[in-house]
Design a protein around this motif. Structure first.
Motif: not given
Length: 439
Positions: A62-69, A262-266, A294-298
């Motif tokens: 979740t952290i990786i995908i959300v932060f990537g978005a 670490n991908p999540a930390v990066a 908000s828009e990216s996560v939705s």
């Protein structure tokens, strides 16, 4: 019986998604439950296994995908993507606009999901083609090739990141191998493939009602160096960690790079940097920046659910001990597990249409092969990724995105898009097999 259970499960998945048009997440949960029961699990045990798979998969990703978005959205809303594109075009000149466009899409494609990348870059493709006096698809096809290749091969995109968690692969190594394979795949599937067409075959008109691009003024965009470094920051941090692991494993800085790499930390670090470089430093207020959040996560909610559903299916295969059965069969098999994984993903991709579902399902089925054969889990990730982007047709959303944005007929879409992604898939498989010879 285990193989029959898997076949029944896959067939049911196809029926639910293709014939009944059921959502992929619900379909995966139903199939997971059915396969678990067929393999002797009680309904309660099957549900518990599904819940474990859902939680475990989302907990890791979740952290990786959300932060990537979020990073991709901040880059888009600030004009950073436009700055990268226009600077490279100016540097390469009109004669090499195709190369400039490919480099732009490759850089932007690291941070942006495929669909987002298309929306961001299509207006630029149209502008570049008109300015250089070349057919739209001459620029558009290589750009799309770069975006779909990055989407299929390079973390932190959802597909390869999720599949890496199934195979327990090192994300840093997966990223490096993925970039190495992506380079020839993009070149062959993009610029070289366009040379097979006549100029008139590459003509297309983008329907203007399908996009509403914001043209950033010079003073509104961040600097090129700022845009490039911010967008590439996750890749830089992860690559530094891998380099130190390989060349200086006993270095005193290892704990530090192990943390920031670490991908999540990066990605967390990159998002914090982007808040300043793409937001506050551009005069934006915090509430505007949070709106982008908000828009990216939705926009990625369904992607997360589909990935979680794939994780549930994988967990049922493990808890019902189908994985051990497959491992026993494959221990004496002469077929390369890399080719087998690619083939499973490719068949599912053609049948279902969803690259994410194809990759995750193939990974769940092939996961036991890593322990049984000793094959590189990172290369298994890329084999699944390559298979998952093969021949795309009318059951794939990407097919229609490409068709509608370039205003093409179905026949022309198949001749360009469908063949192009298949070329990329095959080049990816060859790249995986070549790297496997040296590691």
């Amino acid at each position: 019986m285990p193989i029959l259970s898997i076949c029944i499960g896959v067939a049911l998945l196809l029926i639910l998604m293709i014939a009944l048009k059921l959502n992929a997440f619900i379909s995966l949960l139903i199939v997971s439950l059915v396969v678990g029961i067929l393999e002797g699990m009680t309904p309660i045990a099957a549900i518990e296994s599904i819940q474990t798979g859902l939680g475990g998969t989302l907990g890791n990703l979740t952290i990786i995908i959300v932060f990537g978005a979020i990073l991709g959205k901040l880059m888009t809303d600030s004009g950073g993507a436009q700055r990268i594109a226009m600077t490279l075009i100016k540097a390469f000149g009109k004669k090499r606009v195709q190369l400039a466009a490919v480099l732009t899409a490759s850089v932007v494609g690291i941070a942006l999901f495929f669909e987002t990348g298309v929306v961001v870059l299509i207006p630029l493709v149209f502008t570049i083609a008109m300015a250089a006096g070349v057919p739209v698809l001459y620029i558009g096809m290589p750009v799309i090739a770069a975006l779909i290749t990055m989407h299929g091969f390079v973390p932190p995109h959802p597909g390869p990141t999720a599949v890496a968690s199934v195979f327990d692969a090192n994300l840093g190594k997966t990223l490096i191998y993925g970039v190495i394979i992506a380079i020839p795949a993009i070149i062959i599937g993009g610029p070289l493939f366009t040379k097979l067409f006549k100029k008139e075959d590459l003509e297309a008109d983008i329907p203007k009602e399908l996009f509403n691009p914001k043209e950033f003024k010079e003073e509104e965009m961040p600097r090129f160096a700022t845009s490039l470094l911010t967008s590439l920051m996750p890749v830089i941090l992860i690559t530094v960690k891998v380099a130190v692991e390989i060349f200086m494993p006993e270095s005193p800085i290892m704990p530090v790079v192990d943390f920031i790499g670490n991908p999540a930390v990066a990605l967390l670090i990159s998002v914090i940097i982007a808040i300043f470089t793409f937001g506050l430093n551009r005069g934006k207020k915090m509430n505007e920046i949070m709106k982008s959040f908000s828009e990216s996560v939705s926009g990625i909610a369904m992607i997360l659910l589909i990935i979680a559903g794939g994780g549930a299916f994988k967990q049922v295969l493990i808890d019902s001990h189908i994985d051990q059965y497959i491992a026993g069969i494959m221990a004496e098999s002469t077929l390369s597990p890399l080719i087998l994984t690619w083939l499973i993903a490719a068949i599912l991709r053609v049948a279902i249409g969803s690259a994410t579902v194809a990759g995750m399902t193939a990974a769940g089925i092939a996961a036991p092969l890593v322990a049984a054969t000793g094959v590189s889990p990172e290369l298994m990730v890329l084999a699944a990724g390559a298979g998952s982007i093969t021949f795309s047709h009318v059951n794939d959303a990407g097919f229609w995105i490409y068709k509608e944005y370039f205003n093409l007929s179905i026949g022309k879409t198949i001749k360009t898009w469908s063949v192009m992604v298949t070329i990329i898939s095959l080049v990816g498989l060859v790249g995986v097999l070549i790297i496997n010879l040296f590691i």
